[in-house]
Write a protein that holds these residues in place. Structure first.
Motif, PDB file in Angstrom:
ATOM      1  N   ILE A  16       0.710  -1.309   0.206  1.00  0.00           N
ATOM      2  CA  ILE A  16       0.013   0.081  -0.027  1.00  0.00           C
ATOM      3  C   ILE A  16       1.029   1.243   0.214  1.00  0.00           C
ATOM      4  CG2 ILE A  16      -1.842   1.431   1.147  1.00  0.00           C
ATOM      5  CD1 ILE A  16      -2.917  -1.179   0.122  1.00  0.00           C
ATOM      6  N   ALA A  17       0.294   2.261  -0.856  1.00  0.00           N
ATOM      7  CA  ALA A  17       0.958   3.813  -0.662  1.00  0.00           C
ATOM      8  C   ALA A  17      -0.045   4.583  -0.578  1.00  0.00           C
ATOM      9  CB  ALA A  17       1.849   3.801  -1.935  1.00  0.00           C
ATOM     10  N   THR A  18      -0.018   5.451   0.103  1.00  0.00           N
ATOM     11  CA  THR A  18      -1.102   6.417   0.353  1.00  0.00           C
ATOM     12  C   THR A  18      -1.263   7.722  -0.364  1.00  0.00           C
ATOM     13  OG1 THR A  18       0.048   7.379   2.467  1.00  0.00           O
ATOM     14  CG2 THR A  18      -1.532   5.662   2.914  1.00  0.00           C
ATOM     15  N   CYS A  19       0.254   7.979  -1.277  1.00  0.00           N
ATOM     16  CA  CYS A  19       0.341   9.027  -2.111  1.00  0.00           C
ATOM     17  C   CYS A  19       1.213   8.712  -2.991  1.00  0.00           C
ATOM     18  CB  CYS A  19       0.925   9.995  -1.121  1.00  0.00           C
ATOM     19  SG  CYS A  19       2.637   9.869  -0.378  1.00  0.00           S
ATOM     20  N   SER A  58      -4.622   2.556  -8.782  1.00  0.00           N
ATOM     21  CA  SER A  58      -4.407   3.823  -8.267  1.00  0.00           C
ATOM     22  C   SER A  58      -5.518   4.496  -8.314  1.00  0.00           C
ATOM     23  CB  SER A  58      -3.089   4.692  -8.804  1.00  0.00           C
ATOM     24  OG  SER A  58      -3.104   5.898  -8.147  1.00  0.00           O
ATOM     25  N   GLU A  59      -6.045   5.205  -7.304  1.00  0.00           N
ATOM     26  CA  GLU A  59      -6.948   6.188  -7.361  1.00  0.00           C
ATOM     27  C   GLU A  59      -6.563   7.268  -7.899  1.00  0.00           C
ATOM     28  OE1 GLU A  59      -9.933   8.467  -7.075  1.00  0.00           O
ATOM     29  OE2 GLU A  59     -10.265   6.706  -5.435  1.00  0.00           O
ATOM     30  N   ILE A  60      -7.244   8.162  -8.665  1.00  0.00           N
ATOM     31  CA  ILE A  60      -7.059   9.253  -9.414  1.00  0.00           C
ATOM     32  C   ILE A  60      -6.694  10.318  -8.392  1.00  0.00           C
ATOM     33  CG2 ILE A  60      -7.671  10.995 -11.290  1.00  0.00           C
ATOM     34  CD1 ILE A  60      -6.667   8.360 -12.332  1.00  0.00           C
ATOM     35  N   PHE A  61      -7.573  10.635  -7.387  1.00  0.00           N
ATOM     36  CA  PHE A  61      -7.556  11.578  -6.671  1.00  0.00           C
ATOM     37  C   PHE A  61      -6.523  11.319  -5.491  1.00  0.00           C
ATOM     38  CE2 PHE A  61     -11.531  11.606  -8.764  1.00  0.00           C
ATOM     39  CZ  PHE A  61     -11.571  12.767  -9.463  1.00  0.00           C
ATOM     40  N   LEU A  62      -5.541  11.622  -5.395  1.00  0.00           N
ATOM     41  CA  LEU A  62      -4.518  11.578  -4.361  1.00  0.00           C
ATOM     42  C   LEU A  62      -4.085  12.859  -3.613  1.00  0.00           C
ATOM     43  CD1 LEU A  62      -2.085   9.108  -6.219  1.00  0.00           C
ATOM     44  CD2 LEU A  62      -4.015   8.192  -4.431  1.00  0.00           C
ATOM     45  N   PRO A  63      -3.649  12.863  -2.216  1.00  0.00           N
ATOM     46  CA  PRO A  63      -3.405  14.075  -1.693  1.00  0.00           C
ATOM     47  C   PRO A  63      -2.277  15.107  -1.833  1.00  0.00           C
ATOM     48  CG  PRO A  63      -2.843  12.185  -0.254  1.00  0.00           C
ATOM     49  CD  PRO A  63      -3.320  11.452  -1.347  1.00  0.00           C
ATOM     50  N   ASP A  64      -1.315  14.344  -2.638  1.00  0.00           N
ATOM     51  CA  ASP A  64       0.032  15.074  -2.948  1.00  0.00           C
ATOM     52  C   ASP A  64       0.054  15.556  -4.499  1.00  0.00           C
ATOM     53  OD1 ASP A  64       0.546  12.576  -3.380  1.00  0.00           O
ATOM     54  OD2 ASP A  64       2.629  12.630  -2.856  1.00  0.00           O
ATOM     55  N   ASP A 106      -1.915  13.918  -8.173  1.00  0.00           N
ATOM     56  CA  ASP A 106      -3.124  13.215  -8.632  1.00  0.00           C
ATOM     57  C   ASP A 106      -2.387  11.807  -9.334  1.00  0.00           C
ATOM     58  OD1 ASP A 106      -2.340  13.851 -11.098  1.00  0.00           O
ATOM     59  OD2 ASP A 106      -3.938  15.284 -11.265  1.00  0.00           O
ATOM     60  N   GLY A 107      -3.335  10.799  -9.669  1.00  0.00           N
ATOM     61  CA  GLY A 107      -3.080   9.798 -10.261  1.00  0.00           C
ATOM     62  C   GLY A 107      -2.431   9.928 -11.720  1.00  0.00           C
ATOM     63  N   ALA A 144      -1.234  -0.917 -15.352  1.00  0.00           N
ATOM     64  CA  ALA A 144      -1.732   0.089 -14.137  1.00  0.00           C
ATOM     65  C   ALA A 144      -3.226   0.195 -14.375  1.00  0.00           C
ATOM     66  CB  ALA A 144      -1.207   1.434 -14.495  1.00  0.00           C
ATOM     67  N   ILE A 145      -3.970   0.343 -13.239  1.00  0.00           N
ATOM     68  CA  ILE A 145      -5.642   0.251 -13.224  1.00  0.00           C
ATOM     69  C   ILE A 145      -5.904   1.476 -12.537  1.00  0.00           C
ATOM     70  CG2 ILE A 145      -7.572  -0.640 -12.650  1.00  0.00           C
ATOM     71  CD1 ILE A 145      -6.295  -3.273 -12.741  1.00  0.00           C
ATOM     72  N   ALA A 146      -6.369   2.405 -13.204  1.00  0.00           N
ATOM     73  CA  ALA A 146      -7.327   3.725 -12.444  1.00  0.00           C
ATOM     74  C   ALA A 146      -8.377   3.205 -11.844  1.00  0.00           C
ATOM     75  CB  ALA A 146      -7.329   4.937 -13.301  1.00  0.00           C
TER      76      ALA A 146
END
Length: 131
Positions: free
Chosen positions: A27-30, A48-54, A56-57, A77-79
């Motif tokens: 897991i990576a959170t950013c 990966s989620e597209i909407f990341l805190p630092d 974006d995807g 990669a899968i969005a």
């Protein structure tokens, strides 16, 4: 498999789901964490989620594509993301470098079949599914 998502519930759900298939999940959170993990050990697949805190995807996948060249690897990669404009986002994620675009909430069979198709590992494919 590397999952990049800042939502702890999503990470927990995906980790538990993949464990049922014998898939080891990191897991990576950013985006920054994801790049560090890819440099340390290249995953078979990135989700990966597209909407990341630092960043974006989209920024993340552009960096991954550069790393692929440097490391001489390919990381499909899968969005896996929430939707705002499904058709526009599907086109944009593909142009950015994602292989597939799936929406949350996701269908488990569709996700696992997509993973099987991208990794070439048939044991992940849902029953009666094809790529």
């Amino acid at each position: 498999m590397l999952v990049v998502d800042s939502d702890p519930d999503s990470c927990e759900l995906l980790t538990a789901l993949f464990a049922q298939y014998g898939i080891e999940t990191t897991i990576a959170t950013c985006a920054r964490e994801a790049i560090e993990q890819i440099q340390q050990a290249q995953p078979d697949l990135l989700i990966s989620e597209i909407f990341l805190p630092d960043e974006d995807g989209y920024s993340l996948i552009r960096q991954v594509k550069i790393l692929e060249t440097t490391l001489h690897v390919q990381i499909p990669a899968i969005a896996l993301t929430t939707v705002f404009s499904e058709e526009r986002d599907r086109i944009y994620t593909s142009a950015a470098g994602f292989c597939r675009y799936l929406l949350k909430p996701f269908d488990i069979d569709t996700l696992m079949t997509t993973i099987a198709c991208l990794t070439g590992k048939a044991q992940y494919r849902a029953a009666n599914a094809c790529c």
